[in-house]
Design a protein around this motif. Sequence first.
Motif, PDB file in Angstrom:
ATOM      1  N   ASN A 135      -1.561  -6.241  15.793  1.00  0.00           N
ATOM      2  CA  ASN A 135      -2.327  -4.654  14.808  1.00  0.00           C
ATOM      3  C   ASN A 135      -0.796  -4.038  13.852  1.00  0.00           C
ATOM      4  O   ASN A 135      -0.529  -3.978  14.297  1.00  0.00           O
ATOM      5  N   GLY A 136      -2.258  -4.545  12.818  1.00  0.00           N
ATOM      6  CA  GLY A 136      -0.957  -3.294  11.802  1.00  0.00           C
ATOM      7  C   GLY A 136       0.061  -5.020  11.501  1.00  0.00           C
ATOM      8  O   GLY A 136       0.604  -4.318  10.101  1.00  0.00           O
ATOM      9  N   ALA A 137      -0.140  -6.091  12.061  1.00  0.00           N
ATOM     10  CA  ALA A 137       1.181  -7.277  11.064  1.00  0.00           C
ATOM     11  C   ALA A 137       0.443  -7.130   9.564  1.00  0.00           C
ATOM     12  O   ALA A 137       1.906  -7.841   9.026  1.00  0.00           O
ATOM     13  N   GLY A 138      -0.624  -7.102   8.584  1.00  0.00           N
ATOM     14  CA  GLY A 138      -0.536  -7.555   7.922  1.00  0.00           C
ATOM     15  C   GLY A 138      -1.889  -8.973   7.636  1.00  0.00           C
ATOM     16  O   GLY A 138      -1.255  -9.267   6.458  1.00  0.00           O
ATOM     17  N   LYS A 139      -1.972  -8.996   8.736  1.00  0.00           N
ATOM     18  CA  LYS A 139      -3.431 -10.448   8.481  1.00  0.00           C
ATOM     19  C   LYS A 139      -4.872 -10.626   7.823  1.00  0.00           C
ATOM     20  O   LYS A 139      -4.757 -11.162   7.187  1.00  0.00           O
ATOM     21  N   SER A 140      -5.242  -8.656   8.550  1.00  0.00           N
ATOM     22  CA  SER A 140      -6.309  -8.823   6.815  1.00  0.00           C
ATOM     23  C   SER A 140      -5.866  -8.627   5.924  1.00  0.00           C
ATOM     24  O   SER A 140      -6.702  -9.242   5.187  1.00  0.00           O
ATOM     25  N   THR A 141      -4.967  -7.694   5.474  1.00  0.00           N
ATOM     26  CA  THR A 141      -4.987  -7.807   4.194  1.00  0.00           C
ATOM     27  C   THR A 141      -4.419  -8.856   3.491  1.00  0.00           C
ATOM     28  O   THR A 141      -4.827  -9.502   2.355  1.00  0.00           O
ATOM     29  N   TYR A 161      -8.504  -8.210  -1.840  1.00  0.00           N
ATOM     30  CA  TYR A 161      -7.754  -7.170  -2.675  1.00  0.00           C
ATOM     31  C   TYR A 161      -6.686  -7.973  -3.707  1.00  0.00           C
ATOM     32  O   TYR A 161      -6.716  -9.883  -3.554  1.00  0.00           O
ATOM     33  N   PHE A 212       1.163  -1.371  -0.036  1.00  0.00           N
ATOM     34  CA  PHE A 212       0.260   0.317  -0.385  1.00  0.00           C
ATOM     35  C   PHE A 212       0.811   1.202  -0.425  1.00  0.00           C
ATOM     36  O   PHE A 212       2.004   1.054   0.501  1.00  0.00           O
ATOM     37  N   ALA A 272       2.417  -4.144   3.104  1.00  0.00           N
ATOM     38  CA  ALA A 272       1.519  -4.811   4.077  1.00  0.00           C
ATOM     39  C   ALA A 272       1.671  -6.533   3.791  1.00  0.00           C
ATOM     40  O   ALA A 272       2.177  -6.859   5.332  1.00  0.00           O
ATOM     41  N   ALA A 324      -7.542   4.351   6.718  1.00  0.00           N
ATOM     42  CA  ALA A 324      -6.567   3.886   6.317  1.00  0.00           C
ATOM     43  C   ALA A 324      -5.512   2.755   6.876  1.00  0.00           C
ATOM     44  O   ALA A 324      -5.215   2.033   7.133  1.00  0.00           O
ATOM     45  N   SER A 355      -5.535   0.407  10.117  1.00  0.00           N
ATOM     46  CA  SER A 355      -5.749  -0.902  10.616  1.00  0.00           C
ATOM     47  C   SER A 355      -6.490  -0.314  12.445  1.00  0.00           C
ATOM     48  O   SER A 355      -6.265   0.417  12.462  1.00  0.00           O
ATOM     49  N   ILE A 374       3.165   1.412   2.757  1.00  0.00           N
ATOM     50  CA  ILE A 374       3.840   0.366   3.307  1.00  0.00           C
ATOM     51  C   ILE A 374       3.653  -1.327   2.977  1.00  0.00           C
ATOM     52  O   ILE A 374       2.818  -0.886   1.915  1.00  0.00           O
TER      53      ILE A 374
HETATM   54  N1  LIG Z   1      -7.024  -0.293   1.647  1.00  0.00           N
HETATM   55  C1  LIG Z   1      -5.541  -0.331   2.815  1.00  0.00           C
HETATM   56  N2  LIG Z   1      -4.775   0.926   2.579  1.00  0.00           N
HETATM   57  C2  LIG Z   1      -4.184   1.393   2.769  1.00  0.00           C
HETATM   58  N3  LIG Z   1      -3.111   0.792   3.652  1.00  0.00           N
HETATM   59  C3  LIG Z   1      -3.835  -0.214   4.165  1.00  0.00           C
HETATM   60  C4  LIG Z   1      -4.955  -1.255   3.719  1.00  0.00           C
HETATM   61  N4  LIG Z   1      -5.316  -1.851   3.854  1.00  0.00           N
HETATM   62  C5  LIG Z   1      -3.973  -2.108   4.923  1.00  0.00           C
HETATM   63  N5  LIG Z   1      -2.878  -0.811   5.005  1.00  0.00           N
HETATM   64  C6  LIG Z   1      -2.033  -1.172   6.084  1.00  0.00           C
HETATM   65  O1  LIG Z   1      -1.749  -2.661   5.743  1.00  0.00           O
HETATM   66  C7  LIG Z   1      -0.996  -2.860   7.409  1.00  0.00           C
HETATM   67  C8  LIG Z   1      -1.535  -3.974   7.502  1.00  0.00           C
HETATM   68  O2  LIG Z   1      -3.105  -3.886   8.322  1.00  0.00           O
HETATM   69  P1  LIG Z   1      -3.265  -5.308   8.149  1.00  0.00           P
HETATM   70  O3  LIG Z   1      -3.520  -5.972   7.682  1.00  0.00           O
HETATM   71  O4  LIG Z   1      -5.367  -4.518   8.183  1.00  0.00           O
HETATM   72  O5  LIG Z   1      -3.086  -5.507   9.874  1.00  0.00           O
HETATM   73  P2  LIG Z   1      -4.041  -6.683  11.052  1.00  0.00           P
HETATM   74  O6  LIG Z   1      -4.860  -7.129  10.342  1.00  0.00           O
HETATM   75  O7  LIG Z   1      -3.206  -7.463  10.771  1.00  0.00           O
HETATM   76  O8  LIG Z   1      -3.874  -5.381  12.073  1.00  0.00           O
HETATM   77  C9  LIG Z   1      -1.324  -1.524   7.779  1.00  0.00           C
HETATM   78  O9  LIG Z   1      -0.337  -0.840   7.993  1.00  0.00           O
HETATM   79  C10 LIG Z   1      -2.255  -0.882   7.569  1.00  0.00           C
HETATM   80  O10 LIG Z   1      -2.299   0.610   7.962  1.00  0.00           O
END
Ligand SMILES: Nc1ncnc2c1ncn2[C@@H]1O[C@H](COP(=O)(O)OP(=O)(O)O)[C@@H](O)[C@H]1O
Length: 446
Positions: free
Chosen positions: A42-48, A57, A17, A22, A404, A406, A20
């Motif tokens: 939090n922010g590790a990239g799990k949801s992504t 995505y 992104f 992700a 944007a 997490s 970053i």
């Molecule tokens: N749609 C997006 N646009 C920009 N940055 C994103 C987006 N989605 C996630 N991020 C960034 O990617 C990183 C990983 O986020 P995320 O996968 O949500 O982490 P987790 O689920 O592990 O808490 C974070 O720094 C978040 O800010």
Amino acid sequence: MDKAKTVVEMREITKRFPGIVANDNVSFKLGKGEIHALLGENGAGKSTLMNILFGLYQPDEGEILINGERAVIDGPNKAIELGIGMVHQHFKLVHPFTVTENIVLGTEPKKGLAIHYKKAREQVEKLSKQYGLNVDPDATIDEISVGMQQRVEILKTLYRGADILIFDEPTAVLTPQEIEELLGIMRSLVAQGKSIILITHKLKEIMAIADSVTIIRRGKVIDSLPIAGTNPKELAEKMVGREVSLKLDKKKSESGDTILDVKDLVVKGRQGIKALNELSFQVRRGEILGIAGVEGNGQSELIEALTGLRPVHSGTIALSGQPLAGASPRRISEAGLSLIPEDRHKHGLVLDFAVRENMVLETYYKEPFAKRGFLNFEAIDKHAERLIAEFDVRTPTIFTEARALSGGNQQKAIIAREIDKNPEVLIAAQPTRGWTSALSSLSISG
Ligand SMILES: Nc1ncnc2c1ncn2[C@@H]1O[C@H](COP(=O)(O)OP(=O)(O)O)[C@@H](O)[C@H]1O
Ligand SMILES: [Mg+2]
């Protein structure tokens, strides 16, 4: 169960992104009938990573194999076709509709609508029984608890034929009792051949239910290992990248004078019914007062009354001796009361605003952020830079929109802003909801 069979393989996935990475060259495998946990802060990239698997995505690099075959998952429909279902962190249900209507929504009726509905209802009932979900197919979403709503989301994936279920932080919104029940449901799902990816940062849950775990830190896989043979301390250290102590060294608090004094507070809730009935309590300087109770018993109304968002019917609120019952939110804030709200999307942040603006939501009109009626962006930016550094808020820049970030980093942004105001009293409403509760009960050394 044939755990040797790999149902999902993600190979060298990279997703960037702006500002970053992700997911950085992430690989992992899910075996059939397995519960595989994705652990990370939090922010590790799990949801992504899971949004990639569910087709929300597209990865910049890497490939995905489903049941051994390469798959291009260009959208959720493709994911569903491949037997993948996702239970999101924020449910996507339509409230006035019934459970069955929500489950049918978006699937094509093959015959007439009425027949379709009747069939669907039977199917929902059957699935609900089969996996011990105990959902009433005719209840409307408004009538059922958050825990039940989550089960409707699970049913939705099952109804669409999912064999691979992704749960994103499913226990964040649940009560301890509901968590136990959900773990039971997951066990029943894998016992009947489903495979589960469980995103969480709660070590206790991983130890209780997962077969294996992949630890992700700042977008990279740190390790992938079976649960048998590991322990919470090892997992916590891999997750945060430094030594952690699982013991909490808590000094005895030394409380001083009464700082917040609530007397005979009566506040009306929805429909004019008394939500608080002559509630009295005191908070002394230096102490943490816990308020326990099942949701819906006046906690939200208490916070709203304390912060000036709900009228006070009778009774008094005094902060450092100043009477504040019925005062405006701004006056209360200026008197030294801060809030980390329960719903950070609704009350804590303006998601369309940049991080720097969110950091001065309640103070923008004051010096040094405003001078003679003009915003002083130099001071606002400096303030935001300092807070994100001090509180380790992970955001690409201070100009990034709050949406944007997490969830955990949104929470950190609010905590940074509220603590930095140096309030007399800080109210934290369900602060660990959707948060590293494993770590909030750990003290991290270093
Ligand atoms: N749609 C997006 N646009 C920009 N940055 C994103 C987006 N989605 C996630 N991020 C960034 O990617 C990183 C990983 O986020 P995320 O996968 O949500 O982490 P987790 O689920 O592990 O808490 C974070 O720094 C978040 O800010
Ligand atoms: Mg997430």
